[in-house]
Design an enzyme around this catalytic site. Structure first.
Site, PDB file in Angstrom:
ATOM      1  CB  CYS A  36       8.014   4.714   1.772  1.00  0.00           C
ATOM      2  SG  CYS A  36       7.629   4.441   3.519  1.00  0.00           S
ATOM      3  NE  ARG A  85      13.047   9.382  -1.669  1.00  0.00           N
ATOM      4  CZ  ARG A  85      13.178   9.343  -0.334  1.00  0.00           C
ATOM      5  NH1 ARG A  85      12.796   8.278   0.323  1.00  0.00           N
ATOM      6  NH2 ARG A  85      13.639  10.388   0.341  1.00  0.00           N
ATOM      7  CG  HIS A 138       8.657  10.794   3.373  1.00  0.00           C
ATOM      8  ND1 HIS A 138       9.725  11.562   2.954  1.00  0.00           N
ATOM      9  CD2 HIS A 138       9.148   9.530   3.507  1.00  0.00           C
ATOM     10  CE1 HIS A 138      10.802  10.799   2.851  1.00  0.00           C
ATOM     11  NE2 HIS A 138      10.487   9.565   3.180  1.00  0.00           N
ATOM     12  CG  ASP A 142       4.935   3.853   6.342  1.00  0.00           C
ATOM     13  OD1 ASP A 142       6.006   3.201   6.424  1.00  0.00           O
ATOM     14  OD2 ASP A 142       4.843   5.045   6.696  1.00  0.00           O
TER      15      ASP A 142
END
Ligand code: CP
Ligand code: NVA
Length: 307
Positions: free
Chosen positions: A264, A292, A131, A224
């Site tokens: 994230c 982002r 990612h 995560d």
């Protein structure tokens, strides 16, 4: 030569330095109300998704429009790719319309096949293996919090699943040279080949099964979900196997003074991380989400319309 962004290793440390500098500038301009830049000059970028998305989809869409481009979004299931059209054809067809393609799918091999035939940049919007847009953003977010202290002297901790995010943090540590401690349950370690290559490039990468050991002295603690989008069938088993890998306030207290907490998103509060940590002053989760947009603007600008 078309430049693609499929793994974190596709760019060099110097290129990241440039992208981080541009991210900072584009963020500051947007905060001053200067949203619109003409970089894409009315050209179109495609976004294709084979998996759900909130942040990636919306942040790329905003980024492309604010860079003066058009954004076209397609779910993979609505495309002929899902009916077996070869990626080698799709890449050449879409290259006739678009100036870039941002693509979220299961296997990196599909992106590599598209890239082989594409004359526009292919950007990895998440695969089972990687990612990179997220980790590019997360490294920028960490740098923002370092207040000019050098990144390469820092230690980052990863607690949890050795999946796409952990693999990409490994590549980031290899390219940018910071220390990285990973704590994963047995059987959930990162991709062995990515790990071996990263350790070869950066001896300050360590893998353990102890979260306490991994976070000791770290300036950033990352986690995560226990079960990623491609692993939902294993959710119950993973809940059991990941016992002891929750990031809570006691674990955060073992990190360096002033350490930040990163995720994230989306998170499952109460599973991989407590609500207390998510909502604590150490948590930078919404800065990561915001960044982002800025980092992907800088990335698209670099790949499609370099200054
Ligand atoms: N972090 C991230 O990629 O979020 P989405 O799945 O919502 O795009
Ligand atoms: N590891 C997660 C990341 C989501 C942004 C997943 O692949 O579902």
């Amino acid at each position: 030569m078309t430049k693609h962004y499929i793994t974190f290793r596709d760019l060099s440390a110097d290129e990241y330095e440039h992208i981080f500098m541009r991210t900072k500038k584009l963020k500051a301009e947007r905060l001053r109300g200067q949203y619109h830049r003409p970089h894409l000059g009315g050209r179109s970028v495609g976004l294709v998704f084979a998996k759900p998305s909130t942040r990636t989809r919306i942040s790329f869409d905003c980024a492309i429009r604010e860079l003066g481009g058009n954004c076209l979004v397609m779910n993979l299931g609505d495309s002929q790719i899902s009916r077996g059209e070869p990626p080698s054809h799709t890449a050449r067809v879409l290259s006739r319309y678009l100036c870039g393609l941002v693509y979220r799918t299961y296997f990196e091999a599909e992106l590599l096949e598209l890239a082989k035939y594409s004359t526009m940049p292919i950007v990895n919007a998440l695969t089972n293996e990687q990612h990179p847009c997220q980790v590019l953003t997360d490294v920028f977010t960490f740098i923002e919090h370092l207040d000019k202290k050098p990144l390469e002297k820092q230690l980052v901790a990863w607690v949890g699943d050795g999946h796409n995010m952990a693999n990409t943090w490994l590549e980031a540590a290899a390219v940018l040279g910071f220390g990285l401690n990973l704590a994963c349950p047995e059987g959930y370690e990162p991709n062995a080949e990515i790990f071996k290559k990263a350790v070869n490039d950066n001896p300050r990468i360590k893998l353990t099964h102890s979260p306490a050991e991994a976070v000791a002295g770290a300036g950033a603690v990352n986690t995560d979900v226990f079960a990623s989008m491609d692993q939902t069938a294993e959710s119950e088993k993973r809940l059991k196997d990941f016992q002891g890998f929750q990031v809570d306030s006691a674990l955060m207290a073992k990190a360096a003074p002033g350490a930040i907490f990163m995720h994230c998103l989306p998170a499952h509060p109460g599973e991989e991380v407590t609500d207390e940590v998510l909502e604590s002053p150490a948590s930078v989760i919404f800065d990561e989400a915001e960044n982002r947009l800025h980092a992907q603007k800088a990335l698209l600008e670099y790949l499609i319309a370099p200054l």
